[in-house]
Design a protein around this motif. Structure first.
Motif, mmCIF file in Angstrom:
data_model
loop_
_atom_site.group_PDB
_atom_site.id
_atom_site.type_symbol
_atom_site.label_atom_id
_atom_site.label_comp_id
_atom_site.label_asym_id
_atom_site.label_seq_id
_atom_site.Cartn_x
_atom_site.Cartn_y
_atom_site.Cartn_z
ATOM 1 N N UNK A 136 -22.980 -23.487 16.241
ATOM 2 C CA UNK A 136 -23.711 -22.961 15.083
ATOM 3 C C UNK A 136 -25.220 -23.075 15.253
ATOM 4 N N UNK A 137 -25.672 -24.158 15.873
ATOM 5 C CA UNK A 137 -27.112 -24.400 16.006
ATOM 6 C C UNK A 137 -27.602 -24.317 17.449
ATOM 7 N N UNK A 138 -26.740 -23.896 18.345
ATOM 8 C CA UNK A 138 -27.098 -23.900 19.759
ATOM 9 C C UNK A 138 -28.060 -22.761 20.088
ATOM 10 N N UNK A 139 -29.143 -23.099 20.746
ATOM 11 C CA UNK A 139 -30.118 -22.110 21.203
ATOM 12 C C UNK A 139 -29.614 -21.520 22.521
ATOM 13 N N UNK A 140 -29.347 -20.217 22.567
ATOM 14 C CA UNK A 140 -28.823 -19.634 23.809
ATOM 15 C C UNK A 140 -29.766 -19.791 24.996
ATOM 16 N N UNK A 141 -31.060 -19.858 24.745
ATOM 17 C CA UNK A 141 -32.030 -20.035 25.838
ATOM 18 C C UNK A 141 -31.891 -21.434 26.445
ATOM 19 N N UNK A 142 -31.666 -22.425 25.588
ATOM 20 C CA UNK A 142 -31.455 -23.781 26.078
ATOM 21 C C UNK A 142 -30.146 -23.863 26.860
ATOM 22 N N UNK A 143 -29.138 -23.148 26.401
ATOM 23 C CA UNK A 143 -27.857 -23.130 27.097
ATOM 24 C C UNK A 143 -28.011 -22.553 28.501
ATOM 25 N N UNK A 144 -28.729 -21.471 28.612
ATOM 26 C CA UNK A 144 -28.970 -20.853 29.924
ATOM 27 C C UNK A 144 -29.684 -21.838 30.843
ATOM 28 N N UNK A 145 -30.688 -22.539 30.296
ATOM 29 C CA UNK A 145 -31.435 -23.500 31.118
ATOM 30 C C UNK A 145 -30.518 -24.592 31.639
ATOM 31 N N UNK A 148 -27.958 -23.457 34.360
ATOM 32 C CA UNK A 148 -28.562 -23.148 35.653
ATOM 33 C C UNK A 148 -29.429 -24.286 36.195
ATOM 34 N N UNK A 149 -29.211 -25.500 35.693
ATOM 35 C CA UNK A 149 -30.003 -26.646 36.157
ATOM 36 C C UNK A 149 -29.857 -26.873 37.656
ATOM 37 N N UNK A 150 -28.631 -26.708 38.170
ATOM 38 C CA UNK A 150 -28.413 -26.904 39.601
ATOM 39 C C UNK A 150 -28.650 -25.584 40.317
ATOM 40 N N UNK A 151 -29.898 -25.319 40.651
ATOM 41 C CA UNK A 151 -30.269 -24.026 41.219
ATOM 42 C C UNK A 151 -29.799 -23.857 42.658
ATOM 43 N N UNK A 152 -29.289 -24.914 43.270
ATOM 44 C CA UNK A 152 -28.822 -24.817 44.649
ATOM 45 C C UNK A 152 -27.540 -24.000 44.755
ATOM 46 N N UNK A 153 -26.793 -23.911 43.654
ATOM 47 C CA UNK A 153 -25.529 -23.185 43.661
ATOM 48 C C UNK A 153 -25.550 -22.137 42.544
ATOM 49 N N UNK A 154 -25.146 -20.907 42.860
ATOM 50 C CA UNK A 154 -25.083 -19.879 41.829
ATOM 51 C C UNK A 154 -23.972 -20.212 40.839
ATOM 52 N N UNK A 157 -21.464 -15.456 36.502
ATOM 53 C CA UNK A 157 -21.636 -14.991 35.135
ATOM 54 C C UNK A 157 -22.920 -15.436 34.474
ATOM 55 N N UNK A 158 -23.709 -16.253 35.176
ATOM 56 C CA UNK A 158 -24.960 -16.757 34.595
ATOM 57 C C UNK A 158 -26.125 -16.487 35.549
ATOM 58 N N UNK A 159 -26.181 -15.255 36.047
ATOM 59 C CA UNK A 159 -27.179 -14.903 37.039
ATOM 60 C C UNK A 159 -28.581 -14.911 36.420
ATOM 61 N N UNK A 160 -29.508 -15.694 36.977
ATOM 62 C CA UNK A 160 -30.854 -15.831 36.395
ATOM 63 C C UNK A 160 -31.601 -14.512 36.259
ATOM 64 N N UNK A 161 -31.424 -13.586 37.225
ATOM 65 C CA UNK A 161 -32.175 -12.329 37.171
ATOM 66 C C UNK A 161 -31.771 -11.493 35.953
ATOM 67 N N UNK A 162 -30.534 -11.652 35.495
ATOM 68 C CA UNK A 162 -30.075 -10.920 34.312
ATOM 69 C C UNK A 162 -30.459 -11.656 33.038
ATOM 70 N N UNK A 163 -30.248 -12.959 33.022
ATOM 71 C CA UNK A 163 -30.499 -13.737 31.811
ATOM 72 C C UNK A 163 -31.980 -13.981 31.561
ATOM 73 N N UNK A 164 -32.811 -13.628 32.524
ATOM 74 C CA UNK A 164 -34.256 -13.709 32.310
ATOM 75 C C UNK A 164 -34.700 -12.737 31.213
ATOM 76 N N UNK A 165 -33.852 -11.744 30.944
ATOM 77 C CA UNK A 165 -34.177 -10.730 29.931
ATOM 78 C C UNK A 165 -33.327 -10.932 28.676
#
Length: 361
Positions: A136-145, A148-154, A157-165
């Motif tokens: 209910x209160x979750x910020x989707x931008x925080x969820x994306x961050x 994708x915290x472990x940037x060493x592994x893709x 469904x959470x591709x950064x180039x898409x979710x950047x927009x």
């Protein structure tokens, strides 16, 4: 039933092909080109590279998961045509190297979604967890961050180039209803299924995970009625389902055994995993063992056995065991244990059927 194991590619997976081929009964890798953005045509040299790597380990590449669908196709924008053409050319290339099944999804913006990637369980292992009250209160931008915290592994469904927009995507979907999404999916199928059929490939849509709307975004592949509607959009054996017991099992109202029997000839690919669903709507992923969750894994495997399932299956997300450092949900140990549990059930049903036939004779 042919057993596969999802593999994310050389340098992008903590699990090696040598390890996969040592799991009894595994004949296939379930793969993708995770460095190719959604909507782009897959380069043949990269496809051949994966084929050759798998062949060297004695593994087949029959199942691709996923060829991701560009958001412009889901939104029904005029620009979708070029992305559909790219998709068709990718299907043709995959047919040339012997691919038999392509898994994909039609989920707006987000693929699978969890609120905690490392929820500690009673035994000390950790697993993917969904906490309903947090949504209910979750910020989707925080969820994306966080995802994708472990940037060493893709993260599939959470591709950064898409979710950047993300802001632009949310704005674009404001006027998109479930019916709009159905119409756009129907258009997509009418274009790609004939190409898939011509190349001997069965398309297999993955259910929404979890199977309900999120952040006000519509979701339509959520249960038996919707799967029935989906299959009628384009009535062809090449238009099928990736029947995922974990995604659908997050909603206790979904009768997965009944789905297997009803859609038997339209399931080229199965994800088999367990989840424990709580009364408050939370759920956590567990071992594949039936007793550890809320999904009737034993009944599901029996249903596949009873329909004479000859398609592809893989253990889906596993727990993180014994200190393994891995992509969330995709370690070696628990998925290998899951495979042996699934084979144990399958072998028991096979033996029982053989004894029964002997008694009848």
């Amino acid at each position: 039933m042919r057993m596969g194991f999802r593999w994310f590619g050389e340098g992008n997976d903590t699990v090696t092909l040598d390890q996969i081929k040592q799991i009894p009964g595994v004949t296939d890798i379930v793969w993708s080109l995770h460095d190719v953005p959604a909507g782009e045509e897959w380069p043949m040299d990269k496809i051949l590279e994966v084929r050759d790597q798998a062949a060297k380990a004695g593994l087949a590449i029959d199942v691709v998961e996923s060829v991701n669908v560009h958001e412009d196709i889901k939104l029904g924008l005029p620009t979708r045509d070029k992305y559909i053409e790219n998709y068709k050319r990718t299907i043709q290339k995959l047919g040339q190297v012997g691919v038999k099944v392509i898994c994909y999804n039609f989920m707006p913006v987000f693929d699978w979604l969890r609120t905690d990637l490392h929820k500690e369980l009673e035994d000390g292992s950790t697993a993917l967890f969904y906490e309903k009250s947090k949504m209910a209160d979750l910020d989707p931008f925080e969820l994306v961050r966080r995802i994708n915290e472990n940037s060493a592994l893709t993260m599939p469904g959470w591709e950064p180039e898409r979710l950047a927009h993300l802001t632009k995507l949310f704005e674009a979907y404001k006027s998109v209803t479930e019916e709009h999404l159905w119409q756009n999916l129907s258009c997509f199928l009418s274009e790609i299924i004939p190409v898939a059929a011509a190349n001997g490939i069965r398309m297999a849509i993955h259910p929404d995970d979890p199977p309900w709307p999120l952040f006000g975004l519509p979701r339509i592949i959520t249960g038996q009625d919707n799967l029935r509607r989906f299959l009628k959009l384009y009535d062809s054996p090449y238009n099928g389902i990736t029947l995922c017991s974990g995604s659908l099992g997050a909603n206790p109202a979904n009768d997965i055994v009944a789905m297997i029997h009803e859609f038997a000839d339209r399931i080229p690919f199965a994800h088999i995993r367990n989840v424990r669903v709580y009364e408050n709507g939370d759920f956590v992923e567990t071992s594949h063992r039936t007793q550890d969750g809320s999904v009737d894994i034993a009944g599901i495997v029996k249903a596949y056995h009873d329909i004479g399932f000859t398609g592809y299956a893989r253990p889906d997300h596993g727990r993180h065991l014994w200190g393994e450092q891995c992509r969330p949900g995709y370690g070696l140990y628990d998925r290998a244990l899951g495979i042996m549990y699934l084979w144990g059930l399958w072998d028991a049903y096979q033996r029982g059927a053989s004894i029964e036939r002997g008694n009848e004779a």
